[in-house]
Design an enzyme around this catalytic site. Structure first.
Site, PDB file in Angstrom:
ATOM      1  N   ARG A 260      50.681 -34.073  -5.993  1.00  0.00           N
ATOM      2  CA  ARG A 260      50.076 -33.770  -4.696  1.00  0.00           C
ATOM      3  C   ARG A 260      49.692 -32.298  -4.724  1.00  0.00           C
ATOM      4  O   ARG A 260      50.554 -31.437  -4.771  1.00  0.00           O
ATOM      5  CB  ARG A 260      51.121 -34.046  -3.604  1.00  0.00           C
ATOM      6  CG  ARG A 260      50.598 -34.081  -2.197  1.00  0.00           C
ATOM      7  CD  ARG A 260      51.759 -34.167  -1.189  1.00  0.00           C
ATOM      8  NE  ARG A 260      52.297 -32.852  -0.913  1.00  0.00           N
ATOM      9  CZ  ARG A 260      53.494 -32.619  -0.375  1.00  0.00           C
ATOM     10  NH1 ARG A 260      54.293 -33.601  -0.070  1.00  0.00           N
ATOM     11  NH2 ARG A 260      53.890 -31.386  -0.146  1.00  0.00           N
ATOM     12  N   HIS A 264      51.841 -31.495   2.479  1.00  0.00           N
ATOM     13  CA  HIS A 264      51.870 -32.900   2.911  1.00  0.00           C
ATOM     14  C   HIS A 264      50.675 -33.231   3.803  1.00  0.00           C
ATOM     15  O   HIS A 264      49.998 -34.231   3.602  1.00  0.00           O
ATOM     16  CB  HIS A 264      53.176 -33.196   3.654  1.00  0.00           C
ATOM     17  CG  HIS A 264      53.208 -34.562   4.261  1.00  0.00           C
ATOM     18  ND1 HIS A 264      53.322 -35.695   3.490  1.00  0.00           N
ATOM     19  CD2 HIS A 264      53.090 -34.978   5.548  1.00  0.00           C
ATOM     20  CE1 HIS A 264      53.278 -36.759   4.296  1.00  0.00           C
ATOM     21  NE2 HIS A 264      53.144 -36.345   5.535  1.00  0.00           N
ATOM     22  N   TYR A 273      59.558 -25.545   0.267  1.00  0.00           N
ATOM     23  CA  TYR A 273      60.346 -26.494  -0.522  1.00  0.00           C
ATOM     24  C   TYR A 273      59.871 -26.689  -1.958  1.00  0.00           C
ATOM     25  O   TYR A 273      60.483 -27.435  -2.712  1.00  0.00           O
ATOM     26  CB  TYR A 273      60.468 -27.837   0.205  1.00  0.00           C
ATOM     27  CG  TYR A 273      59.143 -28.495   0.552  1.00  0.00           C
ATOM     28  CD1 TYR A 273      58.448 -29.241  -0.390  1.00  0.00           C
ATOM     29  CD2 TYR A 273      58.597 -28.371   1.833  1.00  0.00           C
ATOM     30  CE1 TYR A 273      57.246 -29.843  -0.076  1.00  0.00           C
ATOM     31  CE2 TYR A 273      57.394 -28.983   2.160  1.00  0.00           C
ATOM     32  CZ  TYR A 273      56.727 -29.708   1.207  1.00  0.00           C
ATOM     33  OH  TYR A 273      55.533 -30.309   1.522  1.00  0.00           O
TER      34      TYR A 273
HETATM   35  C1  LIG Z   1      58.848 -45.061   9.335  1.00  0.00           C
HETATM   36  C2  LIG Z   1      58.442 -43.653   9.134  1.00  0.00           C
HETATM   37  N1  LIG Z   1      59.391 -42.720   8.938  1.00  0.00           N
HETATM   38  C3  LIG Z   1      59.030 -41.438   8.738  1.00  0.00           C
HETATM   39  C4  LIG Z   1      57.725 -41.068   8.744  1.00  0.00           C
HETATM   40  C5  LIG Z   1      57.314 -39.615   8.564  1.00  0.00           C
HETATM   41  N2  LIG Z   1      56.622 -39.458   7.297  1.00  0.00           N
HETATM   42  C6  LIG Z   1      55.285 -39.492   7.219  1.00  0.00           C
HETATM   43  S1  LIG Z   1      54.738 -39.369   5.668  1.00  0.00           S
HETATM   44  C7  LIG Z   1      56.296 -39.234   5.059  1.00  0.00           C
HETATM   45  C8  LIG Z   1      56.530 -39.054   3.599  1.00  0.00           C
HETATM   46  C9  LIG Z   1      56.037 -40.193   2.808  1.00  0.00           C
HETATM   47  O1  LIG Z   1      56.244 -39.901   1.469  1.00  0.00           O
HETATM   48  P1  LIG Z   1      55.676 -40.808   0.318  1.00  0.00           P
HETATM   49  O2  LIG Z   1      55.891 -42.229   0.640  1.00  0.00           O
HETATM   50  O3  LIG Z   1      56.233 -40.324  -0.961  1.00  0.00           O
HETATM   51  O4  LIG Z   1      54.105 -40.564   0.395  1.00  0.00           O
HETATM   52  P2  LIG Z   1      53.290 -39.218   0.102  1.00  0.00           P
HETATM   53  O5  LIG Z   1      53.035 -38.610   1.443  1.00  0.00           O
HETATM   54  O6  LIG Z   1      54.118 -38.359  -0.776  1.00  0.00           O
HETATM   55  O7  LIG Z   1      52.036 -39.658  -0.544  1.00  0.00           O
HETATM   56  C10 LIG Z   1      57.226 -39.297   6.089  1.00  0.00           C
HETATM   57  C11 LIG Z   1      58.681 -39.191   5.927  1.00  0.00           C
HETATM   58  C12 LIG Z   1      56.770 -42.070   8.967  1.00  0.00           C
HETATM   59  N3  LIG Z   1      55.463 -41.802   9.014  1.00  0.00           N
HETATM   60  N4  LIG Z   1      57.157 -43.348   9.150  1.00  0.00           N
END
Ligand SMILES: Cc1ncc(C[n+]2csc(CCOP(=O)(O)OP(=O)(O)O)c2C)c(N)n1
Ligand SMILES: [Mg+2]
Lengths: 346, 329
Positions: A260, A264, A273
Site C-alpha cells: 500500500r 490508509h 505506525y
Molecule cells: C466491520 C468493520 N470493522 C472495522 C472497519 C474499519 N476499517 C476500515 S478499513 C479497515 C482495515 C482493513 O484492512 P484490510 O482488510 O487489510 O484492507 P486494506 O485497507 O489494507 O486494503 C478497518 C479496520 C470497517 N470498515 N468495518
C-alpha cells in the site's frame, strides 16, 4: 504521474524470458493502460482531496497489478465482481469509465454507482455486473457466495470474483463465506489484496499463519499465494482459478502480496505506525512501472506507443475531472429516493 | 478544573481508571500505536503496555465476546468499537450474552464491561458510518446505555461506567469529540441515571441527549433572545433514564419538544413522549413535538446529508409553532 520515470533497462537489454501468457500484444497493452490509468486517476483524487475539492479518497496505489491481473482473466458483461474500496483497477477493467469514477468521487447526481449516496470507491454498477460494496469490511464475501450459488442454481456460466484485504480475513464473514462456497463447489474466486496492514495493524496481529493462502486448506479449496506486483503472474493464477470455477470444480483463494503506497485513506497519517523507508523500498516494486518495463523489454510497447499511452491517460483524467466537477449535485428534494423500490415489485 | 475537549476527557477517564484498577483492560481495533480511530486512547499503550492495551483483529464479535469472557473472570474490559455501525457485527454478543448472562446464570456472575463507541452523522461518511442506533441498545433490559453530551459528563460517566457491575454501552458522538468544556480534575464521577438540567427555564422543556443536548441549548439561547424561556434537559443516559426530572420540568413548563439524532419511528424520542404523557399528561398545554433525523440511510453527498439531520433551526421553528405569540429570531 510523478512516479513514472523512463525505464532504465531500455538500453542494456538481454533477450527476455518469454511471457508465457495467452494474451496478445494489444491485450497486454490494454492491461498496461488500465494500470497506468488507475494510478493516474488515483493520484489526481489525492490532489483534489488535498486541495479541498473532494471530501474523501482511498487508494489503489500499489495494488494495480493484483487488481487488473485478476480482472483481466474475467469475462466482461458476464462475470460478476464484488470489489472493495481499493479496486479502482478492477472496475476500470470491467468497464466503468473514468467519468463515472469521477462522478462518484465528487458525489454527483449522475454517479451511476449510487447517485452520490454511497461513499466514493464503494463501487456498484448493475450494467457492468459490479455489486455495490459496503463499509463494514468483508460483508461482500458471503454476498459473493450467494451470487455464485444463484448462478449455479440458474445454470449460468458466470464466475464471481470477490476482493478484500488481509485484515478483513479476521472477520467471521470470511471464514463462513469460504466454508459455504467450498461445500457447494461454487464458481467463486476469493481475491485477497494482502498489503500487510489493516489501517495501522500489521499482519501478524491479524493472523498467526504466514499467509492467507494456507487457510484455504481448512475449507477444502486451493489457496495460492502470488507476487501481487507482477501482473502476469497474477493473471496466470487467476486464469486457472477462473477455468476451475467455470468448469464446476469450485472456488479458489488467491493471496496476492502487494504494497500500500499511500496512507490508509485521506483521513489517515501512516507515519505514526510505519517508517517512510518501508514505503520507499516498496516503491522499488512498483507494479505499474514493472509491467511497463516488461512490455518495453519484449518490444510490446514502443517508445512512441508508451508516449502516446501516457498522453491519452493524462487527457482522459483531465476530461473526467472537468466533466464530473461541473455536473450537478443530487437535489435535496431527492433525499428519500431509493429508500424503497419505486415499483414495489419486480 | 481545566478546559478540555470531550476526547481529552474520555482519555483522562480511561487513564485514571487504568491507574486506579489493574483489572481495567482496553480492547479494540487500532487502539495501540494508532491511538484509536478518533484518538481517544492516546498515550495509553505507552503508559500501560500491550498487556492492557490490545490491538484486536478486525472481528467485532470477537472483541465483544472476549470482553464478556474476560469480565466473567474478573477483569474490567473496556472495548472500543471503531463506530457504532460496526458494533452491529457484535449484536449477538451484546444482546444475547452481555445483557443476559447475569440473569441466565442466576446471578452467579456479573459481566462488568464497557463498550465505547461513537455514532452520529454529519461528516459525510454515508449510510454505514453515520448511524445513530441508541434505541437498539436502550431497548434491551440488562444493558445500561449512557450517552454523554459534555466533556465533564464524558469523564464522570465513563468512570462510573467502568466501575459499574453491569455491561454498559457507552455512546460517544463524532460531532462532540472536539467540543470543549470545564472538566473536574481527578476523582469525578457522574451517577448513571440522573439527567442534567443544562438550562433552567419556564416556558418550554426541550429534551435531548448526546449531540442533541448542546443543539437544544443553542436553540434555547436563540429562543431566549426572542423572549422564550426554554428549559433544557440532557438525559445523559437512556437506560436507566431519569423520567422524574423530565416530568418535573414538563409539569412546570407545560410544553415539551424532544430532539434526537436518529430516525423518528420507534426511536427513544417516542419513549420520552410516552413517559411524559404517563407522568405529566394533566399538565400539558400542547401536544409534545418531536424532532429527529430524516428516515433515510445517511447519504454521502453534502447536498443530501445537510437536509437529513436535525438542527437547532428545527428546534427554534418547533418552539415558535408551540408558542406563536412570542416570535423568536
Ligand atoms: C466491520 C468493520 N470493522 C472495522 C472497519 C474499519 N476499517 C476500515 S478499513 C479497515 C482495515 C482493513 O484492512 P484490510 O482488510 O487489510 O484492507 P486494506 O485497507 O489494507 O486494503 C478497518 C479496520 C470497517 N470498515 N468495518
Ligand atoms: Mg491490508
Amino acid at each position: 504521474m510523478g512516479s513514472m520515470t523512463e525505464p532504465a533497462a531500455v538500453k542494456t537489454r538481454r533477450t527476455p524470458r518469454p511471457l508465457d501468457v495467452d494474451l496478445g500484444g494489444a491485450e497486454l497493452r490494454a492491461i498496461c493502460e488500465t494500470m497506468v490509468l488507475s494510478r493516474a486517476l488515483d493520484e489526481r483524487m489525492w490532489l483534489l482531496n488535498r486541495q479541498g475539492r473532494a471530501h474523501f479518497t482511498i487508494s489503489c496505489q500499489g495494488h494495480e497489478a493484483a487488481q487488473v491481473g485478476t480482472a483481466a482473466a474475467l469475462r466482461r458483461g458476464e462475470d460478476i465482481t464484488l470489489p472493495y474500496y481499493r479496486d479502482l483497477g478492477v472496475v476500470l477493467w470491467m468497464g466503468m469509465t473514468p467519468r463515472e469514477v469521477m462522478l462518484s468521487f465528487f458525489a454527483r447526481a449522475d454517479d451511476p454507482n449510487s447517485g452520490g449516496r454511497q461513499m466514493p470507491n464503494h463501487w456498484g454498477h448493475a450494467g457492468l455486473r459490479i455489486i455495490s460494496g459496503s463499509s463494514p469490511v468483508g460483508t461482500q464475501i458471503p454476498h459473493a457466495a450467494g451470487v455464485a450459488l444463484a448462478a449455479k442454481i440458474r445454470h449460468e456460466p458466470t464466475v464471481t470474483a470477490v476482493y478484500f484485504g488481509e485484515g478483513t480475513t479476521s472477520e467471521g464473514d470470511f471464514h463462513e463465506g469460504l466454508n459455504f462456497a467450498a461445500i457447494h463447489r461454487l464458481p467463486v474466486i476469493f481475491v485477497c489484496e494482502n498489503n500487510g496492514y489493516a489501517i495501522s495493524v500489521p499482519r501478524h496481529k491479524q493472523m498467526a499463519t504466514a499467509t492467507v493462502a494456507e487457510r484455504a486448506a481448512a475449507y477444502g479449496m486451493p489457496g495460492i499465494a502470488v507476487d501481487g506486483t507482477d501482473v502476469l503472474a497474477v493473471y496466470r493464477v487467476m486464469r486457472r482459478a477462473v477455468d476451475r470455477a467455470r468448469s464446476g470444480q469450485g472456488p479458489t483463494l488467491i493471496d496476492t502480496r502487494v504494497h500500500r503506497f499511500t496512507p490508509h485513506s485521506s483521513d489517515d497519517d501512516d507515519r505514526v505506525y510505519r517508517p517512510p523507508e518501508e514505503v520507499e523500498s516498496a516503491r522499488q516494486q512498483d507494479p505499474v512501472e514493472k509491467f511497463r518495463r516488461t512490455l518495453v523489454q519484449h518490444d510490446l510497447l514502443t517508445t512512441a506507443q508508451d508516449h502516446e499511452l501516457r498522453e491519452r491517460v493524462a487527457a482522459i483524467v483531465e476530461d473526467a475531472v472537468v466533466f464530473a466537477e461541473q455536473s450537478p449535485l443530487p437535489a435535496a428534494a431527492d433525499l428519500t429516493r431509493h429508500v424503497f423500490a419505486e415499483s414495489g415489485r419486480r | 478544573m481545566a478546559i478540555k475537549t470531550y476526547r481529552e476527557a474520555l482519555n483522562e477517564a480511561l487513564r485514571e481508571e487504568m491507574r486506579r484498577d489493574d483489572r481495567v483492560l482496553l480492547l479494540g481495533e487500532d487502539i495501540g500505536v494508532f491511538e484509536g480511530a478518533y484518538k481517544v486512547t492516546a498515550g495509553l499503550l505507552a503508559e500501560f503496555g500491550d498487556r492492557r492495551v490490545k490491538d484486536m483483529p478486525i472481528a467485532e464479535a470477537v472483541i465483544a465476546g472476549t470482553a464478556i469472557g474476560a469480565a466473567m473472570l474478573g477483569l474490567r474490559p473496556v472495548a472500543e468499537m471503531m463506530t457504532v455501525n460496526f458494533l452491529l457485527l457484535a449484536m449477538d454478543m451484546v444482546v444475547n450474552h452481555a445483557a443476559k448472562l447475569h440473569y441466565m446464570f442466576g446471578g452467579q456472575t456479573t459481566v462488568p464491561l464497557v463498550i465505547r463507541t461513537p455514532g452520529g452523522g454529519g461528516h459525510q461518511l454515508a449510510a454505514q458510518h453515520s448511524q445513530t442506533l441508541d434505541v437498539y441498545f436502550a431497548h434491551v433490559p440488562g444493558l445500561k446505555v449512557v450517552a454523554p453530551a459534555t466533556p465533564a459528563d464524558a469523564k464522570g460517566l465513563l468512570k462510573a461506567s467502568i466501575r459499574d457491575e453491569n455491561p454498559v454501552i457507552f455512546l460517544e458522538n463524532l460531532a462532540l469529540y472536539n467540543t470543549r468544556g470545564e472538566v473536574p480534575d481527578g476523582e469525578y464521577l457522574v451517577p448513571i441515571g440522573k439527567a442534567a438540567i443544562s438550562r433552567p427555564g419556564n416556558d418550554l422543556t426541550i429534551v435531548g441527549w448526546s449531540r442533541t443536548a448542546p443543539m437544544a441549548l443553542e436553540a434555547a439561547n436563540r429562543l431566549a433572545a426572542a423572549g422564550i424561556d426554554a428549559e433544557v434537559i440532557d438525559l445523559r443516559s437512556l437506560r436507566p433514564a431519569d423520567w422524574e426530572t423530565v416530568a418535573a420540568s414538563v409539569r412546570k413548563t407545560t410544553r415539551a419538544i424532544v430532539v434526537e439524532e436518529g430516525w423518528l419511528s420507534f426511536g427513544p424520542g417516542a419513549e420520552v413522549v410516552a413517559r411524559i404523557q404517563d407522568l405529566a399528561f394533566d399538565y400539558l398545554d400542547a401536544p409534545v413535538q418531536r424532532i429527529a433525523g430524516a428516515e433515510v440511510p445517511a447519504p454521502y453527498a453534502k447536498s443530501l446529508e445537510r437536509v437529513s439531520l436535525p438542527s437547532a433551526d428545527d428546534i427554534v421553528r418547533a418552539a415558535q409553532r408551540m408558542l406563536p405569540r412570542r416570535r423568536a429570531a
